[in-house]
Design a protein around this motif. Structure first.
Motif, PDB file in Angstrom:
ATOM      1  N   LEU A  95       0.815  -1.221   0.000  1.00 27.32           N
ATOM      2  CA  LEU A  95       0.000   0.000   0.000  1.00 27.32           C
ATOM      3  C   LEU A  95       0.848   1.270   0.000  1.00 27.32           C
ATOM      4  N   THR A  96       2.013   1.225  -0.646  1.00 29.19           N
ATOM      5  CA  THR A  96       2.884   2.400  -0.748  1.00 29.19           C
ATOM      6  C   THR A  96       2.886   2.982  -2.158  1.00 29.19           C
ATOM      7  N   TYR A  97       1.965   2.540  -3.000  1.00 27.42           N
ATOM      8  CA  TYR A  97       1.907   2.996  -4.385  1.00 27.42           C
ATOM      9  C   TYR A  97       1.517   4.466  -4.476  1.00 27.42           C
ATOM     10  N   ASP A  98       1.804   5.055  -5.619  1.00 26.56           N
ATOM     11  CA  ASP A  98       1.318   6.399  -5.926  1.00 26.56           C
ATOM     12  C   ASP A  98       0.937   6.441  -7.403  1.00 26.56           C
ATOM     13  N   ALA A  99       0.670   7.617  -7.911  1.00 27.40           N
ATOM     14  CA  ALA A  99       0.155   7.756  -9.274  1.00 27.40           C
ATOM     15  C   ALA A  99       1.163   7.357 -10.344  1.00 27.40           C
ATOM     16  N   SER A 100       2.434   7.236  -9.987  1.00 27.08           N
ATOM     17  CA  SER A 100       3.454   6.900 -10.977  1.00 27.08           C
ATOM     18  C   SER A 100       3.700   5.396 -11.067  1.00 27.08           C
ATOM     19  N   ASN A 101       3.017   4.588 -10.282  1.00 28.66           N
ATOM     20  CA  ASN A 101       3.228   3.149 -10.336  1.00 28.66           C
ATOM     21  C   ASN A 101       2.930   2.626 -11.739  1.00 28.66           C
TER      22      ASN A 101
END
Length: 522
Positions: A95-101
């Motif tokens: 759950l450390t994703y962001d929009a650039s994943n």
């Protein structure tokens, strides 16, 4: 001129369609080589339909339903995890994703590529004179039903993953300037369009096809997706009624006499009556489906059969199964490696254990629903389940419980799944509350549908039901938090029911900016 892959302007359809967005400063134009004066025959429409189906695999047999979609549906939940070296996967898993994943970006691209192809195909099919070319309106409506089902499936995934999304229901030749940078549309409005597509599909698709075309959408396929959508919306009576319609469509469970649940996933089992809709991969001549996918090689580790091991499963999940449960045989409880060692689940997790040096304690287990039978081969011919009859039975059981509390029909439906897996039957008297039976149903769903892309949606729906809609993440947090490497990763300020919109889309769509991801990432 710099080529920009503005996904909502891309359509690549069986070599017929090519829409490319060009960017020059702030100006953007869309060009299409679709020529309605050339593509005029029913056979052209048939090829267009096949092109939409092909979008289900995308990205050379690794994208969308051939792989990446399951990263977003399975990694964040409590069953499947990932190895520490898979950086993009770890972000989703922890759950450390962001929009650039990159996986989030890839799945968005795949979903809207399928939708775009469906829109282009719909226009082509609508413009073909079927009757004048020795065909019929029935065939035309069947082709329309297929692409509209596939469009609804794409929007189901889009709304499950992102909630509000752009809604485009026309081909690029009909685009206005506003369509080039479409705004987000409320999820409820998107779902209305999905329901319209699925209702058209269920009315115009046939009940079945010849064996080589088993992967095509049927009327039962459209009904089953409607059940799933009604369940997500909490429309229990509609879901229960529609599930009953599917149950009257002559589907059945693969029986114990036929080899049971384990044999369901054998690569020789190409068209079992339990499969309502699959991504069919086949090297059979004339097969209606994509030629390969990477599920097999991704599902097992290198020392099992030279796999990539992309979908390891927590050891704790193994202990959730009774020892007599046939579904436990779809997990690598114990196996001999390529190097002669035995890897075994430790006894504290329900395994057989064993002593060194000949036996090594398993760190993870792996699913065997997509058996990898081609060593050193990047492609395999596994069917990837999208809609399964067992799921319909379980959804009706759940819907009836939500409507009426514990009832005999729900118990009977769940028992069909349990007895097929050699488990004892449940009794109605064991469940005195709606919550108790609900919990049992979701526990059973977890053991039945692991690695089929259902767990994330199930946890969210479970939380909604358990909290009367007040806390959708109630069960997600309860089940997922203990599996995180650091409890500090979880934030109550993040809405994990939706992913962030991809950075690529924000940069190319002037109707969106970074503010759309408020509350979706830390």
């Amino acid at each position: 001129m710099k080529k920009a892959y503005h996904i909502l302007s891309i359509a690549l359809l069986s070599g017929f369609f090519l829409v490319v967005a060009c960017e020059n400063g702030l100006e953007e134009e869309t060009f299409s080589v679709y020529d309605e004066n050339v593509l005029t025959k029913p056979e052209h429409a048939e090829q267009a339909v096949r092109g939409v189906y092909a979008a289900l695999k995308d990205n050379g047999g690794f994208g969308y339903y051939a792989g990446y979609l399951y990263w977003l549906y399975e990694y964040p939940a409590d069953v499947v995890t990932t190895t520490p070296t898979a950086r993009q996967g770890v972000q989703i898993d922890q759950l450390t994703y962001d929009a650039s994943n990159s996986v989030i970006n890839n799945v968005w691209t795949s979903v809207f590529r399928l939708i775009s192809r469906a829109n282009e195909a719909e226009e082509l099919i609508s413009n073909v004179n079927y009757i004048g070319n020795a065909s019929s309106v029935t065939v035309q409506n069947q082709n329309l039903g297929e692409v509209r089902f596939l469009r609804a499936l794409g929007y189901y995934d889009a709304t499950s993953l992102w909630g509000d999304v752009p809604l485009l229901l026309k081909s690029s030749s009909k685009f206005t300037e506003a369509d080039e940078n479409p705004a987000l549309v409320d999820q409820a409005e998107v779902e209305k369009a999905m329901i319209a597509d699925l209702q058209f599909a269920e009315s115009n698709l046939p009940a079945s096809y010849p064996p080589a075309e088993i992967a095509r959408a049927t009327s039962g396929t459209a009904k089953a997706l409607l059940v799933r959508l009604y369940m997500r919306r909490g429309e229990w009576q509609k879901a229960a009624d529609k599930a009953l319609e599917v149950m009257n469509k002559n589907y059945d469970l693969r029986t114990t006499a036929e080899g049971g649940v384990v044999s369901l996933y054998n690569t020789s089992n190409r068209s079992d009556n339990e499969f309502i809709f699959v991504l069919k991969s086949s090297n059979e001549a004339g097969a209606y489906g994509v030629n390969s996918n990477s599920f097999g090689i991704n599902s097992v580790p290198w020392d099992y059969n030279r796999g990539w091991g992309s979908f390891p499963i927590h050891l704790q999940f193994y202990s959730a199964f009774e020892k007599t449960d046939a579904r436990r045989d779809l997990l690598t409880g114990i196996f001999k490696t390529l190097y002669g060692q035995v890897i075994s689940v430790p006894k504290q997790y329900g395994g057989l254990g064993g002593a060194a040096p000949d036996t090594v304690a398993a760190t993870y287990i792996y699913n065997l629903k997509y058996p990898h039978v081609n060593n050193y081969n990047y492609a395999g011919f596994n069917n990837v389940t999208i809609l399964r009859y067992a799921d319909v039975l379980m959804m009706r059981a759940e819907a009836l419980n939500e409507l009426n509390g514990p009832n005999q029909e729900s118990i009977t439906l769940v028992n069909q799944i349990r007895t097929r897996s050699k488990l004892s039957e449940l009794t109605l008297g064991s469940f005195t509350t709606k919550a108790a039976l609900r919990d049992k149903i979701f526990e059973e769903r977890g053991r039945e549908f692991f690695m089929e892309g259902r767990r994330r949606d199930d946890l969210i729906r479970w939380g909604k039901s358990a909290s009367n809609g007040a806390t959708p993440l109630l069960k997600f947090k309860e089940k997922v938090l203990p599996t995180l490497r650091s409890a500090a990763t979880y934030s109550d300020n993040v809405d994990y029911t939706v992913y962030p919109y991809p950075q690529n889309e924000i940069q190319s769509n002037t109707s969106m900016d970074a503010s759309v991801n408020a509350g979706r990432v830390k």
